[in-house]
Design a protein around this motif. Structure first.
Motif, PDB file in Angstrom:
ATOM      1  N   ARG A   1       2.587 -12.540   7.511  1.00  0.00           N
ATOM      2  CA  ARG A   1       3.722 -11.841   6.776  1.00  0.00           C
ATOM      3  C   ARG A   1       3.928 -12.172   5.489  1.00  0.00           C
ATOM      4  NH1 ARG A   1       6.620 -12.816  11.664  1.00  0.00           N
ATOM      5  NH2 ARG A   1       8.187 -13.840  10.663  1.00  0.00           N
ATOM      6  N   LEU A   2       4.047 -13.606   5.181  1.00  0.00           N
ATOM      7  CA  LEU A   2       4.451 -14.117   4.201  1.00  0.00           C
ATOM      8  C   LEU A   2       3.359 -13.856   2.736  1.00  0.00           C
ATOM      9  CD1 LEU A   2       6.547 -15.810   2.655  1.00  0.00           C
ATOM     10  CD2 LEU A   2       5.414 -17.757   3.066  1.00  0.00           C
ATOM     11  N   ALA A   3       2.381 -14.076   3.317  1.00  0.00           N
ATOM     12  CA  ALA A   3       1.005 -13.745   2.521  1.00  0.00           C
ATOM     13  C   ALA A   3       0.827 -12.045   2.322  1.00  0.00           C
ATOM     14  CB  ALA A   3      -0.165 -14.207   3.128  1.00  0.00           C
ATOM     15  N   ALA A   4       1.282 -11.407   3.010  1.00  0.00           N
ATOM     16  CA  ALA A   4       1.201  -9.943   2.894  1.00  0.00           C
ATOM     17  C   ALA A   4       2.090  -9.210   2.135  1.00  0.00           C
ATOM     18  CB  ALA A   4       0.956  -9.343   4.328  1.00  0.00           C
ATOM     19  N   ILE A   5       3.195  -9.882   1.985  1.00  0.00           N
ATOM     20  CA  ILE A   5       4.190  -9.134   1.238  1.00  0.00           C
ATOM     21  C   ILE A   5       3.918  -8.528  -0.102  1.00  0.00           C
ATOM     22  CG2 ILE A   5       6.358  -9.701   0.166  1.00  0.00           C
ATOM     23  CD1 ILE A   5       7.174 -11.494   2.658  1.00  0.00           C
ATOM     24  N   ALA A   6       3.410  -9.451  -0.693  1.00  0.00           N
ATOM     25  CA  ALA A   6       2.983  -9.105  -2.140  1.00  0.00           C
ATOM     26  C   ALA A   6       2.136  -7.900  -2.183  1.00  0.00           C
ATOM     27  CB  ALA A   6       2.240 -10.329  -2.997  1.00  0.00           C
ATOM     28  N   GLY A   7       1.171  -7.610  -1.083  1.00  0.00           N
ATOM     29  CA  GLY A   7       0.273  -6.398  -1.180  1.00  0.00           C
ATOM     30  C   GLY A   7       1.056  -5.187  -1.341  1.00  0.00           C
ATOM     31  N   LEU A   8       2.075  -5.339  -0.671  1.00  0.00           N
ATOM     32  CA  LEU A   8       2.873  -3.832  -0.571  1.00  0.00           C
ATOM     33  C   LEU A   8       3.387  -3.615  -1.837  1.00  0.00           C
ATOM     34  CD1 LEU A   8       3.867  -2.026   1.828  1.00  0.00           C
ATOM     35  CD2 LEU A   8       6.325  -3.065   1.449  1.00  0.00           C
ATOM     36  N   GLY A   9       3.760  -4.264  -2.853  1.00  0.00           N
ATOM     37  CA  GLY A   9       4.012  -3.909  -4.183  1.00  0.00           C
ATOM     38  C   GLY A   9       2.757  -3.591  -5.013  1.00  0.00           C
ATOM     39  N   LEU A  10       1.740  -4.451  -4.737  1.00  0.00           N
ATOM     40  CA  LEU A  10       0.499  -4.345  -5.452  1.00  0.00           C
ATOM     41  C   LEU A  10      -0.182  -2.850  -5.155  1.00  0.00           C
ATOM     42  CD1 LEU A  10      -0.696  -7.959  -5.568  1.00  0.00           C
ATOM     43  CD2 LEU A  10      -0.019  -6.762  -7.537  1.00  0.00           C
ATOM     44  N   PHE A  11      -0.321  -2.536  -3.787  1.00  0.00           N
ATOM     45  CA  PHE A  11      -1.466  -1.568  -3.550  1.00  0.00           C
ATOM     46  C   PHE A  11      -0.852  -0.236  -2.897  1.00  0.00           C
ATOM     47  CE2 PHE A  11      -3.119  -5.950  -2.582  1.00  0.00           C
ATOM     48  CZ  PHE A  11      -3.763  -6.215  -3.980  1.00  0.00           C
ATOM     49  N   LEU A  12       0.410  -0.227  -2.364  1.00  0.00           N
ATOM     50  CA  LEU A  12       0.859   0.686  -1.834  1.00  0.00           C
ATOM     51  C   LEU A  12       1.318   1.708  -2.685  1.00  0.00           C
ATOM     52  CD1 LEU A  12       1.508   2.362   0.991  1.00  0.00           C
ATOM     53  CD2 LEU A  12       3.511   1.154   1.124  1.00  0.00           C
ATOM     54  N   ASP A  13       0.813   3.038  -2.623  1.00  0.00           N
ATOM     55  CA  ASP A  13       1.117   4.087  -3.551  1.00  0.00           C
ATOM     56  C   ASP A  13       2.423   5.026  -3.434  1.00  0.00           C
ATOM     57  OD1 ASP A  13      -0.393   3.069  -5.600  1.00  0.00           O
ATOM     58  OD2 ASP A  13      -2.284   4.409  -4.745  1.00  0.00           O
ATOM     59  N   ASP A  14       2.642   4.959  -2.069  1.00  0.00           N
ATOM     60  CA  ASP A  14       3.933   5.811  -1.539  1.00  0.00           C
ATOM     61  C   ASP A  14       5.163   4.944  -1.947  1.00  0.00           C
ATOM     62  OD1 ASP A  14       5.889   7.032  -0.050  1.00  0.00           O
ATOM     63  OD2 ASP A  14       4.455   7.735   1.458  1.00  0.00           O
TER      64      ASP A  14
END
Length: 707
Positions: A138-151
């Motif tokens: 969970r901790l590692a994945a959090i940044a991915g939301l800000g970087l890659f989710l376009d919605d």
């Protein structure tokens, strides 16, 4: 798992070290049950396939298989795999795209665009990973939301939900960071995120770390909107946060396996040890505070206020991280750093040796401005010698030894003779003597004691071993700085040995030393002359310069210099121009060629040739010289030190340079060659003298604003 892995022509792609044919084996090893095999594979992937953040075509081609690993319940170390994917995506965005989103074209092409496209197609999957039962995933994945989710709406809703559910400080700080990243990436999310972060920062229900994180990330979103109350609020929240987080002792052990030392120069071993130290972070708030300092930028006074709070923390790890940040601030930004220097010097008195050693290291790296810390360094060294004896330089306790050595080196860089007893002890014991050799040249007033010892060390170097090159060069550099002709016989012997073993860099260093000794080295003239036709690119110009210094035979040297002016290697042209400028008017035969070189396509060549043209031709060449200098300085500010040195000798004729000089001194960031603190301090010093001299009717250019 890994369908299609071997259908890809990996061998046709390249990573940092050549063919990418090893990538399938690395990906397969990442799911091995053997922890050591997985560690080696991950290290190799970072070092070769994702080298220093680079994203190559095979890096991007690996992403589908990394996603399989991340989503495979049987995959060990899934969090490390997710962190790797996030790193690839973040670096792809940073390196592969302009601020407006257009792709940067590289040759050979990178895999940045491919990586970003793939990850954005799977942005929603990071939301799934952030709900994983494994907290590390969970901790590692959090940044991915800000970087890659376009919605944007989905991302903000998910982030709000995560923050409400997560209790750990590290996760909560990552969430607000991801929100700010989202706001900076998607303009449609900007205002909503900024309002949310402002509300969080002001919400007393939230913990102080979360409020501090929200305050900092809000500042990151809009640095131009940082008001007067932001820094005091941050300091107050930082104080509360420190009280809420348990203190931990600093772990001094390495975070990676030690580098092999057999046959490796001690300087290289130490460089890897330093790299390991500087990759460690000791406090959970450090990354957040780095972000805050980046947002504050040139506001040196406010950043110093924040660092003062960090340096007063009861947590030694927080103070150690703050000492490093203090060094970064002083080395990067101009301003009055006296207060910060003294705050760092105060850390010398701490009981924690790691913090004290880092403080001394920072003071050494900032030695051009570190004079206010002189007495603190001297007192620290005296305390060590009184408590542990005159041989504390070689103390068996590694933390004590490092602390003492770094303090001695810092004091020596200030040219303070009180560093001498420990330096002599190091040279006499030959324990970590290379550390003393590196700073010995800063004490010319003690040449009578240092030179015999340095010569003894030089005599014992075996130049048949390539690993001794760095040590030999360091000793020769120290002898050059000390300038004592008593070293000539040993330097001549070293020159002969270096020639015999084809140690070209050592040969160059020895020639540079003989040049510094001038006529006292006339006995080596024959050997020097033989090297003026050397094929090595660096040896030949060094030999010509040494030949002039020991003999001053213009008839012999001029043809050699004119030949170097026609060379295709640019630094040879520059070296020849420098020596011609040193010779001055007697080198008038070079004027036509120097004039031609003012049209060279490389600004560094133009600067060196312009300076030589002035020294030889004087006022008649002033217009062309000034034009070349100012154009080069405007195009490449790194040439500024060379330019102002020439302007300084031109007197009133340099008046047209005033606007550019003022512009340079008004910059808040350090400038000059390499943007180093040493070159920048010299640039500022000479620049202010020039401005005062050229326009005495106007006040000296003010120092850059620090608030």
């Amino acid at each position: 798992m890994f369908d299609g892995l071997h259908d890809i022509d990996w061998a046709s792609m390249e990573h940092a070290y050549g063919s990418a044919e090893e990538v399938p084996a690395l990906l397969t090893a990442l799911r091995s049950p053997d922890a050591e095999e997985r560690r080696k594979a991950l290290d190799r992937f970072y070092s070769a396939v994702h080298h220093q953040g680079s994203v190559y075509p095979p890096t991007a081609a690996s992403l589908p298989f990394l996603f399989e690993l991340a989503n495979g319940s049987a995959t060990p170390d899934r969090a490390a795999v997710v962190a790797l994917m996030v790193s690839i995506g973040r670096e792809s965005l940073d390196r592969g795209f302009e601020d407006d989103g257009t792709e940067i074209e590289y040759y050979p092409p990178t895999g940045c665009a491919q990586a970003v496209a793939f990850l954005r197609e799977r942005g929603a999957q990071f939301a799934e990973l952030a709900r994983d039962p494994d907290p590390d995933v969970r901790l590692a994945a959090i940044a991915g939301l800000g970087l890659f989710l376009d919605d944007a709406d989905q991302a903000i809703t998910t982030l709000r939900g995560w923050l409400a559910a997560e209790k750990g400080i590290a996760a909560r700080l990552r969430i607000v960071e991801a929100a700010a990243t989202l706001a900076l990436r998607l303009p449609t999310a900007s205002q909503q995120v900024r309002d949310w972060l402002a509300d969080l920062a002001a919400d007393p229900v939230q913990g102080p770390a979360t409020r501090l994180g929200a305050l900092v990330q809000r500042a990151r979103c809009a640095p131009d909107e940082i008001g007067e109350g932001v820094v005091p609020a941050a300091v107050g929240l930082l104080r509360e946060t420190v009280r809420a987080i348990a203190m931990r002792p600093i772990a001094s052990g390495p975070s990676r396996p030690a580098a092999p030392t057999d046959g490796v120069a001690p300087q290289i071993v130490a460089a890897f040890e330093d790299l390991d130290r500087h990759t460690r972070v000791y406090a959970p708030t450090t990354a957040l505070l780095r972000t805050f300092h980046e947002a504050l930028g040139a506001r040196v006074a406010e950043r110093t206020t924040v660092l003062a709070e960090q340096l007063s923390s009861p947590d030694p790890g927080s103070r150690l991280d703050a000492v490093r940040m203090s060094g970064e601030l002083m080395r990067t930004w101009r301003g009055d750093h006296t207060r910060l220097l003294m705050l760092v010097a105060d850390q010398l008195a701490t009981a924690d040796q790691e913090v004290a050693a880092e403080a001394a290291t920072v003071l050494a790296s900032c030695h051009p401005i570190a004079a206010p810390a002189r007495e603190a360094l001297a007192a620290h060294i005296d305390t060590h010698r009184a408590a542990h004896g005159p041989h504390v330089w070689a103390a068996p306790q590694a933390p004590l030894r490092r602390t003492h050595q770094e303090a001695v080196r810092a004091l020596a860089r200030l040219g303070d003779r009180r560093a001498l007893p420990s330096l002599l002890a190091a040279l006499d014991s030959d324990i970590d003597a290379w550390r003393a050799i590196q700073v010995a040249g800063h004490l010319p007033q003690a040449a009578d004691q240092l030179v015999p010892r340095l010569c003894d060390h030089l005599r014992r170097i075996d130049l048949s071993q390539q690993s001794t090159e760095m040590s030999a060069n360091a000793i020769l550099s120290a002898l050059t700085a000390l300038g004592d002709p008593a070293a000539v016989p040993e330097v001549v012997d070293t020159l002969g040995a270096a020639m015999g073993h084809e140690q070209h860099r050592v040969t160059k260093s020895a020639l540079k030393a003989l040049r510094a000794f001038g006529s006292a080295a006339a006995g080596a003239k024959g050997t020097i002359r033989s090297l003026t036709t050397a094929t090595d690119a660096h040896v030949r110009p060094a030999a010509v310069a040494a030949l002039w210094a020991v003999g001053s035979d213009l008839a012999e040297v001029m043809p050699l210099l004119l030949d170097l002016l026609d060379d295709r290697i640019t630094f040879r042209i520059s070296d020849a121009a420098d020596l011609l400028g040193e010779i001055g008017p007697p080198a008038a035969a070079a004027l036509p060629r120097l004039r031609d070189l003012l049209t060279h396509d490389y600004e560094w060549v133009r600067v060196h040739c312009a300076a030589a043209l002035w020294e030889i031709g004087g006022e008649t060449e002033a217009a062309a010289v000034l034009d070349a200098l100012l154009q080069a300085m405007a195009k490449n500010p790194a040439t500024s030190n060379h330019v102002v040195a020439c302007l300084d000798s031109m007197g009133p004729l340099a008046a047209p340079a005033l606007p550019l000089l003022r512009e340079q001194l008004a910059q808040p960031r350090r400038g000059g060659r390499f943007q180093s603190i040493e070159h920048d301090e010299e640039l500022q010093r000479v620049g202010r003298i020039l401005i005062a001299r050229l326009d005495p009717s106007r006040p000296e250019a003010p120092a850059p604003r620090t608030v």
